[in-house]
Scaffold this motif. Sequence first.
Motif, PDB file in Angstrom:
ATOM      1  N   VAL A 143      30.007  29.124  28.712  1.00  0.00           N
ATOM      2  CA  VAL A 143      31.047  29.939  29.373  1.00  0.00           C
ATOM      3  C   VAL A 143      30.353  30.739  30.467  1.00  0.00           C
ATOM      4  CG1 VAL A 143      32.837  31.684  29.100  1.00  0.00           C
ATOM      5  CG2 VAL A 143      32.329  30.108  27.221  1.00  0.00           C
ATOM      6  N   GLU A 144      30.679  30.394  31.689  1.00  0.00           N
ATOM      7  CA  GLU A 144      30.008  31.047  32.809  1.00  0.00           C
ATOM      8  C   GLU A 144      31.020  31.894  33.581  1.00  0.00           C
ATOM      9  OE1 GLU A 144      26.681  29.666  36.036  1.00  0.00           O
ATOM     10  OE2 GLU A 144      28.424  28.408  35.757  1.00  0.00           O
ATOM     11  N   ILE A 145      30.968  33.206  33.352  1.00  0.00           N
ATOM     12  CA  ILE A 145      31.868  34.120  34.074  1.00  0.00           C
ATOM     13  C   ILE A 145      31.095  34.697  35.252  1.00  0.00           C
ATOM     14  CG2 ILE A 145      33.277  36.198  33.893  1.00  0.00           C
ATOM     15  CD1 ILE A 145      33.524  35.556  30.885  1.00  0.00           C
ATOM     16  N   THR A 146      31.399  34.182  36.401  1.00  0.00           N
ATOM     17  CA  THR A 146      30.630  34.552  37.594  1.00  0.00           C
ATOM     18  C   THR A 146      31.315  35.721  38.313  1.00  0.00           C
ATOM     19  OG1 THR A 146      31.881  33.002  38.926  1.00  0.00           O
ATOM     20  CG2 THR A 146      29.863  32.165  37.912  1.00  0.00           C
ATOM     21  N   PRO A 147      30.563  36.458  39.138  1.00  0.00           N
ATOM     22  CA  PRO A 147      31.182  37.526  39.937  1.00  0.00           C
ATOM     23  C   PRO A 147      32.342  37.004  40.787  1.00  0.00           C
ATOM     24  CG  PRO A 147      28.803  37.689  40.053  1.00  0.00           C
ATOM     25  CD  PRO A 147      29.108  36.409  39.314  1.00  0.00           C
ATOM     26  N   LYS A 148      32.196  35.765  41.246  1.00  0.00           N
ATOM     27  CA  LYS A 148      33.264  35.183  42.069  1.00  0.00           C
ATOM     28  C   LYS A 148      34.568  35.120  41.271  1.00  0.00           C
ATOM     29  CE  LYS A 148      34.697  30.742  43.851  1.00  0.00           C
ATOM     30  NZ  LYS A 148      34.392  29.318  43.829  1.00  0.00           N
ATOM     31  N   TRP A 149      34.471  34.683  40.001  1.00  0.00           N
ATOM     32  CA  TRP A 149      35.682  34.557  39.193  1.00  0.00           C
ATOM     33  C   TRP A 149      36.207  35.923  38.751  1.00  0.00           C
ATOM     34  CZ3 TRP A 149      39.355  31.102  38.386  1.00  0.00           C
ATOM     35  CH2 TRP A 149      39.139  29.844  38.943  1.00  0.00           C
ATOM     36  N   VAL A 150      35.316  36.883  38.605  1.00  0.00           N
ATOM     37  CA  VAL A 150      35.783  38.245  38.304  1.00  0.00           C
ATOM     38  C   VAL A 150      36.590  38.767  39.492  1.00  0.00           C
ATOM     39  CG1 VAL A 150      35.047  40.630  37.908  1.00  0.00           C
ATOM     40  CG2 VAL A 150      33.942  38.767  36.662  1.00  0.00           C
ATOM     41  N   LEU A 151      36.099  38.477  40.702  1.00  0.00           N
ATOM     42  CA  LEU A 151      36.833  38.884  41.906  1.00  0.00           C
ATOM     43  C   LEU A 151      38.171  38.164  41.995  1.00  0.00           C
ATOM     44  CD1 LEU A 151      34.132  39.130  44.722  1.00  0.00           C
ATOM     45  CD2 LEU A 151      35.518  40.971  43.763  1.00  0.00           C
ATOM     46  N   ILE A 152      38.145  36.869  41.653  1.00  0.00           N
ATOM     47  CA  ILE A 152      39.402  36.102  41.665  1.00  0.00           C
ATOM     48  C   ILE A 152      40.388  36.720  40.676  1.00  0.00           C
ATOM     49  CG2 ILE A 152      40.424  33.887  40.977  1.00  0.00           C
ATOM     50  CD1 ILE A 152      37.964  32.522  42.255  1.00  0.00           C
ATOM     51  N   ALA A 153      39.873  37.099  39.506  1.00  0.00           N
ATOM     52  CA  ALA A 153      40.738  37.711  38.493  1.00  0.00           C
ATOM     53  C   ALA A 153      41.343  39.005  39.019  1.00  0.00           C
ATOM     54  CB  ALA A 153      39.938  37.974  37.217  1.00  0.00           C
ATOM     55  N   PHE A 154      40.500  39.808  39.682  1.00  0.00           N
ATOM     56  CA  PHE A 154      41.003  41.066  40.248  1.00  0.00           C
ATOM     57  C   PHE A 154      42.054  40.781  41.323  1.00  0.00           C
ATOM     58  CE2 PHE A 154      37.621  43.800  38.462  1.00  0.00           C
ATOM     59  CZ  PHE A 154      38.417  44.899  38.158  1.00  0.00           C
ATOM     60  N   GLY A 155      41.767  39.771  42.133  1.00  0.00           N
ATOM     61  CA  GLY A 155      42.708  39.411  43.196  1.00  0.00           C
ATOM     62  C   GLY A 155      44.035  38.947  42.634  1.00  0.00           C
ATOM     63  N   ALA A 156      43.945  38.077  41.615  1.00  0.00           N
ATOM     64  CA  ALA A 156      45.171  37.561  40.993  1.00  0.00           C
ATOM     65  C   ALA A 156      45.949  38.703  40.350  1.00  0.00           C
ATOM     66  CB  ALA A 156      44.814  36.501  39.947  1.00  0.00           C
ATOM     67  N   ALA A 157      45.216  39.610  39.707  1.00  0.00           N
ATOM     68  CA  ALA A 157      45.874  40.730  39.028  1.00  0.00           C
ATOM     69  C   ALA A 157      46.543  41.656  40.048  1.00  0.00           C
ATOM     70  CB  ALA A 157      44.855  41.502  38.200  1.00  0.00           C
ATOM     71  N   THR A 158      45.838  41.907  41.145  1.00  0.00           N
ATOM     72  CA  THR A 158      46.402  42.789  42.170  1.00  0.00           C
ATOM     73  C   THR A 158      47.661  42.169  42.778  1.00  0.00           C
ATOM     74  OG1 THR A 158      44.171  43.520  42.660  1.00  0.00           O
ATOM     75  CG2 THR A 158      45.846  44.070  44.270  1.00  0.00           C
ATOM     76  N   SER A 159      47.561  40.876  43.109  1.00  0.00           N
ATOM     77  CA  SER A 159      48.739  40.200  43.674  1.00  0.00           C
ATOM     78  C   SER A 159      49.883  40.239  42.670  1.00  0.00           C
ATOM     79  CB  SER A 159      48.427  38.735  43.996  1.00  0.00           C
ATOM     80  OG  SER A 159      47.209  38.644  44.632  1.00  0.00           O
ATOM     81  N   GLY A 160      49.552  39.959  41.407  1.00  0.00           N
ATOM     82  CA  GLY A 160      50.582  39.957  40.361  1.00  0.00           C
ATOM     83  C   GLY A 160      51.223  41.322  40.222  1.00  0.00           C
ATOM     84  N   ALA A 161      50.394  42.362  40.281  1.00  0.00           N
ATOM     85  CA  ALA A 161      50.923  43.728  40.127  1.00  0.00           C
ATOM     86  C   ALA A 161      51.886  44.051  41.254  1.00  0.00           C
ATOM     87  CB  ALA A 161      49.771  44.723  40.098  1.00  0.00           C
TER      88      ALA A 161
END
Lengths: 226, 402
Positions: free
Chosen positions: B361-379
């Motif tokens: 399981v490789e959680i990279t900074p890039k995917w953390v940023l993607i998660a933040f981006g997706a969450a922000t857009s969703g919010a």
Amino acid sequence: MASYNDYILMAEGVCKSYGRGAARVEVLHELDLTVRKGEFLAIMGPSGCGKSTLMHILGLISTPDDGFVTIGSETVTNDNSLRTYLRRTMIGLVFQRFNLISVLNAQDNIDMSLRVRGIRPDQRTAELLESLGVSHVAKRKPSEMSIGEQQRVAVARALAHRPAVLLADEPTGSLDSASGHALMEILKRTNRDDGQTIVMITHSAELARFADRTVHMQDGVLIDHQ
Amino acid sequence: MAFLPLANLTHHKLASVLNAFGIAIGICMLLTLSGLARGTLFEISDRAQAADADLIVCPRGWGDSVTTRSGVGLWESYKKLINEEHSDIVERIVPVFVWPIKLAGQDHRATGVAPEMWHTLTGGRKLSEGGRLFDPDNKFARWLEKELLTESDDDGPAEDLDLSKAPPGGFELVIDERLAAAGKFKVGQQVVSANHTWTIVGTVPAGVITRVFMPRRTAQYLFGDSIQRCTMMFVKLKPGCDVGPAAAAIKKTTDQDVMPLTAYKSMLTSKFELMFGYIDTVNGVALAIAFLFIMVTLYTMVLQRNRDIAILKSSGASNFFIMRQVMTEAGLLTLCGTILGIAMAFGAGQLIAHIKPLYTVEITPKWVLIAFGAATSGAVLSSIYPAWRASRVDMSQVLAQD
């Protein structure tokens, strides 16, 4: 005779009706009212005579069907930004049921009303709570205060931004007799000491005696001026 | 201004926690599933790059499928041909026989390789445990060659061969450390797979091209029924040789497919794209549901707070101010949910690594940023409508009910 500039609040030919067709009810009918700067005016009348509707129109919460309202030197139009600006700067409202925000404590309720108006909260909140005798509930939420305390906090909130006119809609309506009189003393003191213009709606002749002047309403019109 | 939104969130604790948890689950799914899929699959493709080789020669027409093929492919005689024709550019050729083998409950591509060539596939990694490689002296291989090969290089009758007379070494395995950890295998331990009993003689650090190595001759004989054919060949070029022209030259000589090792990796990763698309779709649906949940909750909250909103408006709050309150509340919920979701994803990664050591399981900074981006857009998206509704609250109607 008073000049035009002596008036802080004027309503001229105000009409308001609800419903349509056969169900249409005219609540206010070509109502005229003038309030001088620094005056404490009581508006009395039976239930359903249109007192609260008048208060909502004067408080710019609702719009008249006809006629116009002048606050200070501004004639109120349907322009939302003007109405919002005047609500923010000129008017303080006290409701019968206080209408404090339940999730905020007393101090935050007052601070919130200042923030809405773009005013940074300062010592005035504490001073108001102190002068109204409710500094001990500053950190309490409405559900943790007595009815009388809630109404005093509501008055403090309405006065916090130093409004040109304080509009109070049956402010003692939910209070017991002692608390009601205590609140009236506070309003009277505010009017006397600070020159605060107050327009109060009440159906109690006893409470109306605290005012400088009383007008009576019936069926949507003022029927006399005392 | 987070003054009122924060008060609302802390006042309605259960609703706030449930909402944040809903977002956290979506974010955790996004990070864990994508981290698991990409981590595990990229680990495989990265391992392919670990070989100390430049080219792969495989049967004509295999193309992209070379990454999944096993068994018989090429005649080993191509090794001799390439050596003869391209001795100027080729340093060494390593024929391998690939065969699937099941160990620790999972299928692996086991590579059969001659012991003396093993280091080419490990990229220089040495045995980390166990003193020797499988069939180190090639005794088993030589015995097989003697039994099977005639002067005409023709395989003998394999089915008649009595393996009990063979010297030891043929049924030995070297595995990587992750497989050893997953199966709790020790050096010297015997394991049964592919109907044979194998002895684990060594472990090698993780990162080598396959997790299981065995003697090439054994694999050829058992799984290919011939010791003259391999699956593919790895070619190491001499220093300074260009890979492209060398591949073209060898392809011309052999008439087989020849590809650079880098192409092998991109073939592997291109095969994953479909799976990534599927996983990302699942993640997208999970996030959409999480934010739909937020939208419904915010909308319900707006309906319940009509009076508060009317009070604010009667104090002179603009529509923008009211919208900002609702959107800030959604933003705060999302921020909490996202942070919780990221923490949960790292926890899930640890848990998966503990339960399934072969998964990465490789959680990279890039995917953390993607998660933040997706969450922000969703919010933002999920709060627009409730916020708009809040700004449209008719204060005269609400306050008239006083």
